[in-house]
Design a protein around this motif. Sequence first.
Motif, PDB file in Angstrom:
ATOM      1  N   LYS A  13       1.035  -1.117   0.034  1.00 12.47           N
ATOM      2  CA  LYS A  13       0.083  -0.317   0.051  1.00 12.47           C
ATOM      3  C   LYS A  13       0.766   1.208   0.024  1.00 12.47           C
ATOM      4  N   LYS A  14       0.406   2.135  -0.790  1.00 12.25           N
ATOM      5  CA  LYS A  14       1.228   3.406  -1.084  1.00 12.25           C
ATOM      6  C   LYS A  14       2.826   3.358  -1.606  1.00 12.25           C
ATOM      7  N   ARG A  15       2.966   2.120  -1.848  1.00  9.25           N
ATOM      8  CA  ARG A  15       4.555   1.814  -2.436  1.00  9.25           C
ATOM      9  C   ARG A  15       4.348   0.926  -3.857  1.00  9.25           C
ATOM     10  N   PRO A  16       3.680   1.616  -4.771  1.00 11.84           N
ATOM     11  CA  PRO A  16       3.195   0.854  -6.157  1.00 11.84           C
ATOM     12  C   PRO A  16       4.410   0.562  -6.896  1.00 11.84           C
ATOM     13  N   TYR A  17       4.501  -0.752  -7.291  1.00  9.42           N
ATOM     14  CA  TYR A  17       5.460  -1.474  -8.276  1.00  9.42           C
ATOM     15  C   TYR A  17       4.554  -2.239  -9.200  1.00  9.42           C
ATOM     16  N   TYR A  18       4.942  -2.052 -10.426  1.00  6.95           N
ATOM     17  CA  TYR A  18       4.311  -2.618 -11.396  1.00  6.95           C
ATOM     18  C   TYR A  18       5.038  -3.635 -12.506  1.00  6.95           C
ATOM     19  N   HIS A  19       4.347  -4.644 -12.773  1.00  7.15           N
ATOM     20  CA  HIS A  19       5.213  -5.692 -13.654  1.00  7.15           C
ATOM     21  C   HIS A  19       4.402  -5.604 -15.213  1.00  7.15           C
ATOM     22  N   ILE A  20       5.265  -5.252 -16.153  1.00 11.26           N
ATOM     23  CA  ILE A  20       4.736  -5.306 -17.457  1.00 11.26           C
ATOM     24  C   ILE A  20       4.308  -6.707 -18.074  1.00 11.26           C
ATOM     25  N   VAL A  21       3.333  -6.969 -18.175  1.00  8.09           N
ATOM     26  CA  VAL A  21       2.886  -8.602 -18.343  1.00  8.09           C
ATOM     27  C   VAL A  21       2.096  -8.620 -19.736  1.00  8.09           C
ATOM     28  N   ILE A  22       2.104  -9.810 -20.418  1.00  6.02           N
ATOM     29  CA  ILE A  22       1.541 -10.040 -21.488  1.00  6.02           C
ATOM     30  C   ILE A  22       0.183 -10.984 -20.959  1.00  6.02           C
ATOM     31  N   ALA A  23      -1.210 -10.449 -21.193  1.00  5.49           N
ATOM     32  CA  ALA A  23      -2.202 -11.214 -20.652  1.00  5.49           C
ATOM     33  C   ALA A  23      -3.437 -11.083 -21.342  1.00  5.49           C
ATOM     34  N   ASP A  24      -4.133 -12.204 -21.505  1.00  2.96           N
ATOM     35  CA  ASP A  24      -5.392 -12.165 -21.980  1.00  2.96           C
ATOM     36  C   ASP A  24      -6.496 -11.050 -21.602  1.00  2.96           C
ATOM     37  N   VAL A  25      -7.149 -10.535 -22.336  1.00  2.00           N
ATOM     38  CA  VAL A  25      -7.905  -9.183 -22.281  1.00  2.00           C
ATOM     39  C   VAL A  25      -9.139  -9.559 -21.298  1.00  2.00           C
ATOM     40  N   ARG A  26      -9.309 -10.838 -21.392  1.00  2.00           N
ATOM     41  CA  ARG A  26     -10.439 -11.298 -20.352  1.00  2.00           C
ATOM     42  C   ARG A  26     -10.068 -11.378 -18.840  1.00  2.00           C
ATOM     43  N   SER A  27      -8.690 -11.430 -18.804  1.00  2.00           N
ATOM     44  CA  SER A  27      -8.166 -11.830 -17.299  1.00  2.00           C
ATOM     45  C   SER A  27      -8.075 -10.422 -16.576  1.00  2.00           C
ATOM     46  N   PRO A  28      -8.258 -10.475 -15.279  1.00  2.00           N
ATOM     47  CA  PRO A  28      -8.337  -9.316 -14.542  1.00  2.00           C
ATOM     48  C   PRO A  28      -6.792  -8.685 -14.427  1.00  2.00           C
ATOM     49  N   TRP A  40       7.880  -1.708 -13.982  1.00  2.00           N
ATOM     50  CA  TRP A  40       7.929  -0.161 -13.894  1.00  2.00           C
ATOM     51  C   TRP A  40       7.755   0.226 -12.350  1.00  2.00           C
ATOM     52  N   ASN A  41       8.826   0.682 -11.657  1.00  2.00           N
ATOM     53  CA  ASN A  41       8.797   1.633 -10.502  1.00  2.00           C
ATOM     54  C   ASN A  41       8.537   2.920 -10.298  1.00  2.00           C
ATOM     55  N   PRO A  42       7.326   3.354 -10.338  1.00  2.00           N
ATOM     56  CA  PRO A  42       6.925   4.913 -10.333  1.00  2.00           C
ATOM     57  C   PRO A  42       7.693   5.630  -9.003  1.00  2.00           C
ATOM     58  N   MET A  43       8.204   4.865  -7.904  1.00  5.57           N
ATOM     59  CA  MET A  43       8.878   5.580  -6.984  1.00  5.57           C
ATOM     60  C   MET A  43      10.225   6.221  -6.943  1.00  5.57           C
ATOM     61  N   LEU A  44      10.660   5.635  -8.258  1.00  2.00           N
ATOM     62  CA  LEU A  44      12.125   5.967  -8.655  1.00  2.00           C
ATOM     63  C   LEU A  44      12.204   7.189  -9.438  1.00  2.00           C
ATOM     64  N   PRO A  45      13.239   8.096  -9.389  1.00  2.00           N
ATOM     65  CA  PRO A  45      13.361   9.437 -10.234  1.00  2.00           C
ATOM     66  C   PRO A  45      13.173   9.081 -11.680  1.00  2.00           C
ATOM     67  N   LYS A  46      12.565   9.999 -12.331  1.00  2.00           N
ATOM     68  CA  LYS A  46      12.384   9.696 -14.062  1.00  2.00           C
ATOM     69  C   LYS A  46      13.706   9.510 -14.555  1.00  2.00           C
ATOM     70  N   ASP A  47      14.776  10.103 -14.208  1.00  2.22           N
ATOM     71  CA  ASP A  47      16.078   9.906 -15.083  1.00  2.22           C
ATOM     72  C   ASP A  47      16.652   8.659 -14.585  1.00  2.22           C
ATOM     73  N   ASP A  49      16.569   4.442 -13.486  1.00  2.00           N
ATOM     74  CA  ASP A  49      16.139   2.980 -14.136  1.00  2.00           C
ATOM     75  C   ASP A  49      14.760   2.602 -13.525  1.00  2.00           C
ATOM     76  N   ARG A  50      13.879   3.632 -13.959  1.00  2.00           N
ATOM     77  CA  ARG A  50      12.345   3.449 -13.723  1.00  2.00           C
ATOM     78  C   ARG A  50      11.686   2.435 -14.392  1.00  2.00           C
ATOM     79  N   VAL A  51      12.189   2.280 -15.612  1.00  2.00           N
ATOM     80  CA  VAL A  51      11.407   0.924 -16.375  1.00  2.00           C
ATOM     81  C   VAL A  51      12.518   0.216 -16.828  1.00  2.00           C
ATOM     82  N   LYS A  52      11.844  -1.213 -16.824  1.00  2.00           N
ATOM     83  CA  LYS A  52      12.874  -2.084 -17.266  1.00  2.00           C
ATOM     84  C   LYS A  52      12.055  -2.802 -18.286  1.00  2.00           C
ATOM     85  N   ILE A  53      12.601  -3.062 -19.496  1.00  2.00           N
ATOM     86  CA  ILE A  53      11.692  -3.893 -20.746  1.00  2.00           C
ATOM     87  C   ILE A  53      12.658  -4.955 -21.288  1.00  2.00           C
TER      88      ILE A  53
END
Length: 126
Positions: A13-28, A40-47, A49-53
Amino acid sequence: MSLKIRLARAGSKKRPYYHIVIADVRSPRDGRFIETVGAWNPMLPKDGDRVKIDEDRVKHWLGHGAQPTDRVARFLDAAGLTKREARNNPSKGEPGKKAQERAAAIKQAQEAAAAALAAAQETSAE
């Protein structure tokens, strides 16, 4: 089967972290997915290593017809993997119907006051 490249939320909570995933459109959002292709870690500064792909896997899935969501499309555009069309909504900045009516009423009142003032100045000049 229609595929999306989208974000799946992780982190506490209040510390978001996101995985970039491949998913079926019907899955939650945080439900079943096929493969994780980045983070993607939005808590890191923009300049930083915020996004890893994983570019090779993203290219593979784009070739198989996966469609990125708007936020992921921004990341892929920054990485040079896809081209994101700029959005343009010129009517978004316009005031609503009621505000336009109020502005028209104020303008009409100002014009009436200016006409009355001009008429008063003409009668006093005579």
